[in-house]
Design an enzyme around this catalytic site. Structure first.
Site, PDB file in Angstrom:
ATOM      1  N   CYS A 103       0.833  -1.204   0.000  1.00 48.54           N
ATOM      2  CA  CYS A 103       0.000   0.000   0.000  1.00 48.54           C
ATOM      3  C   CYS A 103       0.870   1.258   0.000  1.00 48.54           C
ATOM      4  O   CYS A 103       1.594   1.508  -0.944  1.00 48.54           O
ATOM      5  CB  CYS A 103      -0.977  -0.037   1.173  1.00 48.54           C
ATOM      6  SG  CYS A 103      -2.263   1.217   1.115  1.00 48.54           S
ATOM      7  N   ALA A 104       0.820   2.046   1.049  1.00 48.89           N
ATOM      8  CA  ALA A 104       1.638   3.255   1.147  1.00 48.89           C
ATOM      9  C   ALA A 104       3.053   2.952   1.629  1.00 48.89           C
ATOM     10  O   ALA A 104       3.980   3.739   1.397  1.00 48.89           O
ATOM     11  CB  ALA A 104       0.981   4.257   2.101  1.00 48.89           C
TER      12      ALA A 104
END
Length: 183
Positions: A103-104
């Site tokens: 994800c991030a």
């Protein structure tokens, strides 16, 4: 037996962290949830409380075979702010030991220079932050000792890829079938 440390910080994406822990444990891989917050009680990005197995200061993370960073906000920022974790990641990268982020969280690896010359993926709004050879829009990308995942929807294939890397494709396929995950 392989050992994995999954690092948790307030604001982590619950599905990304816990799905990986669940899949790896189903595969018989020792998986430790490690808090970087100074307390074992961690609040996920959606308010779900999770109790980590250990604090960063207690864990033998340096002896692990793989480090895993779930994404989520502000979880990714909290992971990035932990100097001890950053030093551990750099050490693992130098030793070419396995590192995974979803994800991030791949943005942390990028900031530390670990994605240079590699293909990687991340949550779409973080793709611009990746300093890598090529950003791929695939659920999971493994390039050398680094594996990246795109986001919550990729949590199962991400967990299965990590299982394959640690215990082989046959074990990953066994887990895939047992959880009724269709590809």
């Amino acid at each position: 037996m392989s050992k994995v440390c999954v690092f948790l910080a307030d604001g982590f994406e619950e599905i990304e962290g816990l799905t990986v822990v669940d899949i790896l444990r189903r595969a018989g891989i020792e998986t430790e949830m490690v808090s970087v917050m100074g307390t074992k009680e961690i609040r996920g990005t959606h308010g779900i409380m999770v109790k980590a197995d250990s604090l960063f200061e207690e864990a033998d993370a340096a002896g692990a075979d793989m480090l895993v960073l779930p994404g989520g906000m502000p979880g990714t920022l909290n992971l990035k702010a932990h100097e001890g974790l950053r030093e551990l990641l750099v050490s693992f990268d130098r030793q070419e030991k396995m590192i995974a982020a979803i994800c991030a969280a791949p943005s942390i690896l990028s900031e530390l220079g670990m994605l240079k010359g590699r293909n990687a993926c991340a949550y779409p709004s973080f793709e611009e932050e990746l300093d890598c050879e090529k950003v791929l829009q695939e659920p999971v990308v493994t390039d050398g000792h680094i594996t990246t995942g795109r986001g919550m929807g990729a949590a199962i294939p991400f967990g299965l890829r990590l299982t394959s890397l640690l215990s082989g494709q046959e074990k990953a396929e066994e887990i895939r079938v047992s959880i009724v995950y269709e590809v």
